[in-house]
Motif scaffolding. Structure first.
Motif, PDB file in Angstrom:
ATOM      1  N   ILE A 107      57.595  42.691  44.618  1.00 44.01           N
ATOM      2  CA  ILE A 107      56.785  42.578  45.835  1.00 44.01           C
ATOM      3  C   ILE A 107      56.542  41.113  46.180  1.00 44.01           C
ATOM      4  CG2 ILE A 107      54.534  43.005  46.889  1.00 44.01           C
ATOM      5  CD1 ILE A 107      54.321  45.535  45.270  1.00 44.01           C
ATOM      6  N   ASN A 108      56.991  40.705  47.361  1.00 42.62           N
ATOM      7  CA  ASN A 108      56.715  39.368  47.865  1.00 42.62           C
ATOM      8  C   ASN A 108      55.497  39.472  48.791  1.00 42.62           C
ATOM      9  OD1 ASN A 108      56.714  37.152  49.764  1.00 42.62           O
ATOM     10  ND2 ASN A 108      58.733  36.612  48.970  1.00 42.62           N
ATOM     11  N   VAL A 109      54.387  38.872  48.376  1.00 42.53           N
ATOM     12  CA  VAL A 109      53.128  39.014  49.122  1.00 42.53           C
ATOM     13  C   VAL A 109      53.259  38.493  50.551  1.00 42.53           C
ATOM     14  CG1 VAL A 109      50.689  38.344  49.216  1.00 42.53           C
ATOM     15  CG2 VAL A 109      51.716  39.014  47.049  1.00 42.53           C
ATOM     16  N   GLY A 110      54.012  37.392  50.719  1.00 44.76           N
ATOM     17  CA  GLY A 110      54.228  36.848  52.060  1.00 44.76           C
ATOM     18  C   GLY A 110      54.899  37.870  52.985  1.00 44.76           C
ATOM     19  N   ASP A 111      55.899  38.588  52.449  1.00 45.96           N
ATOM     20  CA  ASP A 111      56.595  39.603  53.241  1.00 45.96           C
ATOM     21  C   ASP A 111      55.696  40.793  53.563  1.00 45.96           C
ATOM     22  OD1 ASP A 111      58.795  37.997  53.083  1.00 45.96           O
ATOM     23  OD2 ASP A 111      59.873  39.223  51.612  1.00 45.96           O
ATOM     24  N   VAL A 112      54.901  41.214  52.574  1.00 39.90           N
ATOM     25  CA  VAL A 112      53.962  42.329  52.783  1.00 39.90           C
ATOM     26  C   VAL A 112      52.983  41.984  53.901  1.00 39.90           C
ATOM     27  CG1 VAL A 112      52.035  43.600  51.741  1.00 39.90           C
ATOM     28  CG2 VAL A 112      54.123  43.208  50.422  1.00 39.90           C
ATOM     29  N   ALA A 113      52.485  40.746  53.875  1.00 39.30           N
ATOM     30  CA  ALA A 113      51.526  40.296  54.887  1.00 39.30           C
ATOM     31  C   ALA A 113      52.175  40.275  56.264  1.00 39.30           C
ATOM     32  CB  ALA A 113      51.000  38.910  54.532  1.00 39.30           C
ATOM     33  N   LYS A 114      53.426  39.816  56.307  1.00 38.46           N
ATOM     34  CA  LYS A 114      54.135  39.738  57.581  1.00 38.46           C
ATOM     35  C   LYS A 114      54.360  41.136  58.159  1.00 38.46           C
ATOM     36  CE  LYS A 114      57.292  36.506  57.486  1.00 38.46           C
ATOM     37  NZ  LYS A 114      58.599  35.905  57.124  1.00 38.46           N
ATOM     38  N   GLU A 115      54.853  42.048  57.318  1.00 40.05           N
ATOM     39  CA  GLU A 115      55.129  43.415  57.786  1.00 40.05           C
ATOM     40  C   GLU A 115      53.867  44.108  58.289  1.00 40.05           C
ATOM     41  OE1 GLU A 115      57.112  45.250  54.419  1.00 40.05           O
ATOM     42  OE2 GLU A 115      58.648  43.668  54.552  1.00 40.05           O
ATOM     43  N   GLY A 116      52.748  43.954  57.543  1.00 34.48           N
ATOM     44  CA  GLY A 116      51.515  44.638  57.920  1.00 34.48           C
ATOM     45  C   GLY A 116      50.624  43.815  58.821  1.00 34.48           C
ATOM     46  N   GLU A 117      51.084  42.604  59.174  1.00 33.24           N
ATOM     47  CA  GLU A 117      50.264  41.650  59.930  1.00 33.24           C
ATOM     48  C   GLU A 117      48.877  41.499  59.317  1.00 33.24           C
ATOM     49  OE1 GLU A 117      50.425  42.403  64.122  1.00 33.24           O
ATOM     50  OE2 GLU A 117      52.624  42.337  64.157  1.00 33.24           O
TER      51      GLU A 117
ATOM     52  N   ASP B 173      41.497  40.359  51.580  1.00 36.60           N
ATOM     53  CA  ASP B 173      40.975  41.708  51.300  1.00 36.60           C
ATOM     54  C   ASP B 173      41.969  42.780  51.721  1.00 36.60           C
ATOM     55  OD1 ASP B 173      38.670  40.608  50.297  1.00 36.60           O
ATOM     56  OD2 ASP B 173      37.578  40.748  52.194  1.00 36.60           O
ATOM     57  N   ARG B 174      42.579  42.590  52.880  1.00 35.61           N
ATOM     58  CA  ARG B 174      43.549  43.579  53.354  1.00 35.61           C
ATOM     59  C   ARG B 174      44.805  43.605  52.492  1.00 35.61           C
ATOM     60  NH1 ARG B 174      44.617  42.555  59.366  1.00 35.61           N
ATOM     61  NH2 ARG B 174      45.898  44.414  59.228  1.00 35.61           N
ATOM     62  N   VAL B 175      45.206  42.433  51.982  1.00 35.24           N
ATOM     63  CA  VAL B 175      46.363  42.381  51.079  1.00 35.24           C
ATOM     64  C   VAL B 175      46.059  43.190  49.814  1.00 35.24           C
ATOM     65  CG1 VAL B 175      47.726  40.877  49.564  1.00 35.24           C
ATOM     66  CG2 VAL B 175      47.301  40.214  51.944  1.00 35.24           C
ATOM     67  N   ILE B 176      44.864  43.018  49.272  1.00 38.80           N
ATOM     68  CA  ILE B 176      44.482  43.751  48.060  1.00 38.80           C
ATOM     69  C   ILE B 176      44.458  45.256  48.329  1.00 38.80           C
ATOM     70  CG2 ILE B 176      42.572  44.180  46.463  1.00 38.80           C
ATOM     71  CD1 ILE B 176      42.115  41.086  46.561  1.00 38.80           C
ATOM     72  N   ASP B 177      43.881  45.653  49.457  1.00 38.19           N
ATOM     73  CA  ASP B 177      43.863  47.088  49.817  1.00 38.19           C
ATOM     74  C   ASP B 177      45.276  47.630  49.917  1.00 38.19           C
ATOM     75  OD1 ASP B 177      41.142  46.932  49.936  1.00 38.19           O
ATOM     76  OD2 ASP B 177      41.023  46.885  52.130  1.00 38.19           O
ATOM     77  N   GLU B 178      46.152  46.837  50.527  1.00 35.12           N
ATOM     78  CA  GLU B 178      47.534  47.248  50.755  1.00 35.12           C
ATOM     79  C   GLU B 178      48.284  47.472  49.434  1.00 35.12           C
ATOM     80  OE1 GLU B 178      50.890  48.090  53.100  1.00 35.12           O
ATOM     81  OE2 GLU B 178      48.866  47.685  53.864  1.00 35.12           O
ATOM     82  N   LEU B 179      48.013  46.609  48.446  1.00 38.21           N
ATOM     83  CA  LEU B 179      48.773  46.655  47.189  1.00 38.21           C
ATOM     84  C   LEU B 179      48.132  47.495  46.088  1.00 38.21           C
ATOM     85  CD1 LEU B 179      49.891  42.907  46.861  1.00 38.21           C
ATOM     86  CD2 LEU B 179      51.220  44.833  47.726  1.00 38.21           C
ATOM     87  N   GLU B 180      46.867  47.872  46.285  1.00 35.63           N
ATOM     88  CA  GLU B 180      46.101  48.514  45.200  1.00 35.63           C
ATOM     89  C   GLU B 180      46.824  49.725  44.588  1.00 35.63           C
ATOM     90  OE1 GLU B 180      43.852  48.590  42.448  1.00 35.63           O
ATOM     91  OE2 GLU B 180      42.615  47.540  43.892  1.00 35.63           O
ATOM     92  N   ASP B 181      47.334  50.630  45.426  1.00 36.76           N
ATOM     93  CA  ASP B 181      47.973  51.846  44.887  1.00 36.76           C
ATOM     94  C   ASP B 181      49.204  51.505  44.058  1.00 36.76           C
ATOM     95  OD1 ASP B 181      46.040  53.311  46.097  1.00 36.76           O
ATOM     96  OD2 ASP B 181      47.294  54.051  47.747  1.00 36.76           O
TER      97      ASP B 181
END
Length: 167
Positions: free
Chosen positions: A28-38, A55-63
């Protein structure tokens, strides 16, 4: 989970993807996750880049993180929950190598200088040492293709050892 840290241009992505293919873990590349989910909360004019909504990044990756078997690649770490990671490695590159890599990515001015400064003062290594238990944080040189191979072997050994100790 495994956390791969370092300033831009040190080789985190190459290492993370190769590690994932050797271990069967998820990369998982956090930069890419952030870009995809804005997952942003504004824009930094000075650095000419969006500001991460942590906070949103953490919510996104928690599962994904609670399932385990994940390699996370990012250039900062102080906002991730400590429970997510069993191994943290910080890649470091000599400045002459890093300068060329960043310049070829189009970094210039303040952004280029600050990333070089960050590397010189080992800012991310210190951040990792403060954010996680010292014994799980490892610093690895990342200058040459030989370093990449050595680092992969080393990390594979840590992961195998961790699995032995924890299963």
């Amino acid at each position: 989970g495994v956390l791969s840290l370092g300033t831009p241009g040190v080789g985190k992505t190459t290492l993370g993807k190769e590690l994932a293919s050797r271990t069967g873990m998820t990369y998982i590349n956090v930069g890419d996750v952030a870009k995809e989910g804005e997952l942003y909360e504004g824009f930094d004019e000075e650095y000419d880049c969006p500001i991460l909504d942590e906070d949103r990044v953490i919510d996104e990756l928690e599962d994904k993180m609670s399932e385990g078997g994940v390699i996370v690649d990012y250039h900062g770490c102080d906002f991730f929950p400590e429970r997510w990671f069993h191994i943290v490695f910080v890649l470091c590159t000599e400045n002459s190598f890093l300068y060329d890599r960043l310049e070829s990515r189009g970094y210039k001015g303040k952004k280029l200088q600050d990333n070089l400064q960050c590397e010189i003062f080992q800012t991310l290594y210190e951040e990792a040492m403060l954010s996680y238990r010292e014994e799980i944080v490892h610093q690895l040189p990342s200058n040459t293709p030989e370093d990449l191979e050595r680092n992969l072997d080393q990390i594979m050994q840590w992961i195998e050892q961790w699995m032995k100790d924890n299963n």
